[in-house]
Scaffold this motif. Structure first.
Motif, PDB file in Angstrom:
ATOM      1  N   PRO A 184      41.278  40.587  37.049  1.00  0.00           N
ATOM      2  CA  PRO A 184      39.891  40.512  37.519  1.00  0.00           C
ATOM      3  C   PRO A 184      39.804  40.917  38.989  1.00  0.00           C
ATOM      4  O   PRO A 184      40.799  40.856  39.724  1.00  0.00           O
ATOM      5  CB  PRO A 184      39.540  39.033  37.334  1.00  0.00           C
ATOM      6  CG  PRO A 184      40.862  38.330  37.464  1.00  0.00           C
ATOM      7  CD  PRO A 184      41.872  39.251  36.835  1.00  0.00           C
ATOM      8  N   ILE A 185      38.625  41.349  39.416  1.00  0.00           N
ATOM      9  CA  ILE A 185      38.374  41.598  40.827  1.00  0.00           C
ATOM     10  C   ILE A 185      37.824  40.311  41.435  1.00  0.00           C
ATOM     11  O   ILE A 185      36.907  39.703  40.880  1.00  0.00           O
ATOM     12  CB  ILE A 185      37.369  42.749  41.034  1.00  0.00           C
ATOM     13  CG1 ILE A 185      37.901  44.040  40.404  1.00  0.00           C
ATOM     14  CG2 ILE A 185      37.092  42.951  42.521  1.00  0.00           C
ATOM     15  CD1 ILE A 185      39.169  44.568  41.038  1.00  0.00           C
TER      16      ILE A 185
ATOM     17  N   SER B 146      35.289  40.115  35.743  1.00  0.00           N
ATOM     18  CA  SER B 146      36.222  40.528  34.710  1.00  0.00           C
ATOM     19  C   SER B 146      36.277  42.044  34.600  1.00  0.00           C
ATOM     20  O   SER B 146      35.306  42.745  34.906  1.00  0.00           O
ATOM     21  CB  SER B 146      35.827  39.917  33.360  1.00  0.00           C
ATOM     22  OG  SER B 146      34.525  40.335  33.004  1.00  0.00           O
ATOM     23  N   THR B 147      37.422  42.542  34.186  1.00  0.00           N
ATOM     24  CA  THR B 147      37.624  43.966  33.949  1.00  0.00           C
ATOM     25  C   THR B 147      38.126  44.144  32.517  1.00  0.00           C
ATOM     26  O   THR B 147      38.234  43.175  31.763  1.00  0.00           O
ATOM     27  CB  THR B 147      38.653  44.555  34.940  1.00  0.00           C
ATOM     28  OG1 THR B 147      39.942  43.975  34.673  1.00  0.00           O
ATOM     29  CG2 THR B 147      38.255  44.258  36.385  1.00  0.00           C
ATOM     30  N   LYS B 148      38.448  45.353  32.137  1.00  0.00           N
ATOM     31  CA  LYS B 148      38.970  45.601  30.795  1.00  0.00           C
ATOM     32  C   LYS B 148      40.305  44.889  30.582  1.00  0.00           C
ATOM     33  O   LYS B 148      40.685  44.588  29.450  1.00  0.00           O
ATOM     34  CB  LYS B 148      39.121  47.101  30.567  1.00  0.00           C
ATOM     35  CG  LYS B 148      37.792  47.850  30.511  1.00  0.00           C
ATOM     36  CD  LYS B 148      38.009  49.337  30.279  1.00  0.00           C
ATOM     37  CE  LYS B 148      36.674  50.080  30.220  1.00  0.00           C
ATOM     38  NZ  LYS B 148      36.855  51.530  30.013  1.00  0.00           N
TER      39      LYS B 148
ATOM     40  N   SER C 134      42.278  42.442  44.944  1.00  0.00           N
ATOM     41  CA  SER C 134      42.832  42.832  43.649  1.00  0.00           C
ATOM     42  C   SER C 134      43.999  41.921  43.292  1.00  0.00           C
ATOM     43  O   SER C 134      44.742  41.463  44.173  1.00  0.00           O
ATOM     44  CB  SER C 134      43.310  44.287  43.677  1.00  0.00           C
ATOM     45  OG  SER C 134      44.539  44.410  44.365  1.00  0.00           O
TER      46      SER C 134
ATOM     47  N   LYS D 107      27.442  43.438  37.032  1.00  0.00           N
ATOM     48  CA  LYS D 107      27.791  44.852  36.818  1.00  0.00           C
ATOM     49  C   LYS D 107      26.663  45.490  36.028  1.00  0.00           C
ATOM     50  O   LYS D 107      26.255  44.986  34.991  1.00  0.00           O
ATOM     51  CB  LYS D 107      29.112  44.961  36.064  1.00  0.00           C
ATOM     52  CG  LYS D 107      29.700  46.373  36.022  1.00  0.00           C
ATOM     53  CD  LYS D 107      30.937  46.410  35.158  1.00  0.00           C
ATOM     54  CE  LYS D 107      31.995  45.428  35.623  1.00  0.00           C
ATOM     55  NZ  LYS D 107      33.222  45.507  34.781  1.00  0.00           N
TER      56      LYS D 107
END
Length: 252
Positions: free
Chosen positions: A128-129, A121-123, A150, A244
């Motif tokens: 998401p990656i 997950s990303t912001k 991506s 992460k």
């Protein structure tokens, strides 16, 4: 179901829905790895289901022998067609996932045996990656690779040309004709086009979707190469988990 490969939705308030039957253009001996819901916009009507699988190739000289890694998409609110593709997905599309190592003379070493995927997950929940583990079925060497993808690149491929069979040799080529509106694969919502359900889609959209489930362009990994490659070892990667961590860089 014997040799009838399908993606089913059988739960919920709607009628059961599935992929087209006995059509190798849709699914050709698939082996499924994972499925994830990823938002497309801030409107939940646009939510899409992404499926990760591998299947036998149906194009080129290695048709039926080689394996292709795939990413497929479906709209969560797909209800099937009204006259065609009744109780069948009308928004199913698939593209090839490429994880390869460039070599000499333009020859690439492909890792096509998709084993596992993990979404970091990303912001932005819409982006998401995607980390994917591949192995190779080559008789020459054994190895594993990890590639990153991506959602921007994935969505670009699904907005690109559809695969189409044409010409004297009936080869797969990019579709050059007129694509009906709304674009096949688009979810019915107020965001794009204003159609309430897939049953309201024009017949030409559903007919096109039935005969063009595959995209012509593949999805390439970030930086066009794997982030990890392991060969000439007596083991292969089969699963992946990504974490992460906070790190502090020191400059001397």
């Amino acid at each position: 179901m014997g040799r009838d490969f399908a993606i089913f939705r059988t739960l919920g308030k709607h009628h059961p829905i599935r992929t087209e039957q006995h059509d190798s253009r849709w699914l050709n001996d698939p082996r499924f790895v994972g499925v994830h819901l990823i938002p497309e916009s801030d409107n939940p009507e646009d939510d899409k289901i992404y499926l990760f699988f591998k299947e036998n190739a149906i194009d080129g000289e290695h048709a039926g022998k080689a394996t292709h890694a795939r990413i497929g998409q479906l709209c969560k609110n797909d209800l099937g067609g009204h006259r065609s593709l009744v109780n069948k997905w009308t928004t199913f599309l698939k593209a090839r996932l490429v994880c390869s190592v460039p070599g000499n003379n333009g020859i690439e070493t492909h890792f096509d045996e998709l084993q596992d995927v993990f979404l970091m997950s990303t912001k932005d929940p819409k982006s998401p990656i995607i980390y994917a583990v591949f192995t190779t079925s080559s008789n020459i060497f054994k190895g594993s690779a990890v590639c990153m993808y991506s959602m921007t690149d994935i969505r670009r491929v699904f907005l690109g040309p559809y695969a189409h069979r044409d010409g004297p040799n009936y080869q797969w080529v990019p579709f050059q004709g007129r694509v009906p509106y709304p674009r096949p694969g688009t979810c019915p919502s107020k965001t794009f086009g204003g159609f309430d359900t897939t049953k309201d889609l024009p017949d030409e959209v559903v007919t096109f979707a039935r005969s063009h489930p595959a995209m012509f362009n593949p999805v390439y990994p970030i930086n066009n190469r794997p982030i990890i490659v392991k060969t000439d070892v007596d083991y292969q990667f089969t699963q992946i988990v990504v974490d992460k961590v906070e790190a502090e860089d020191w400059t001397v």
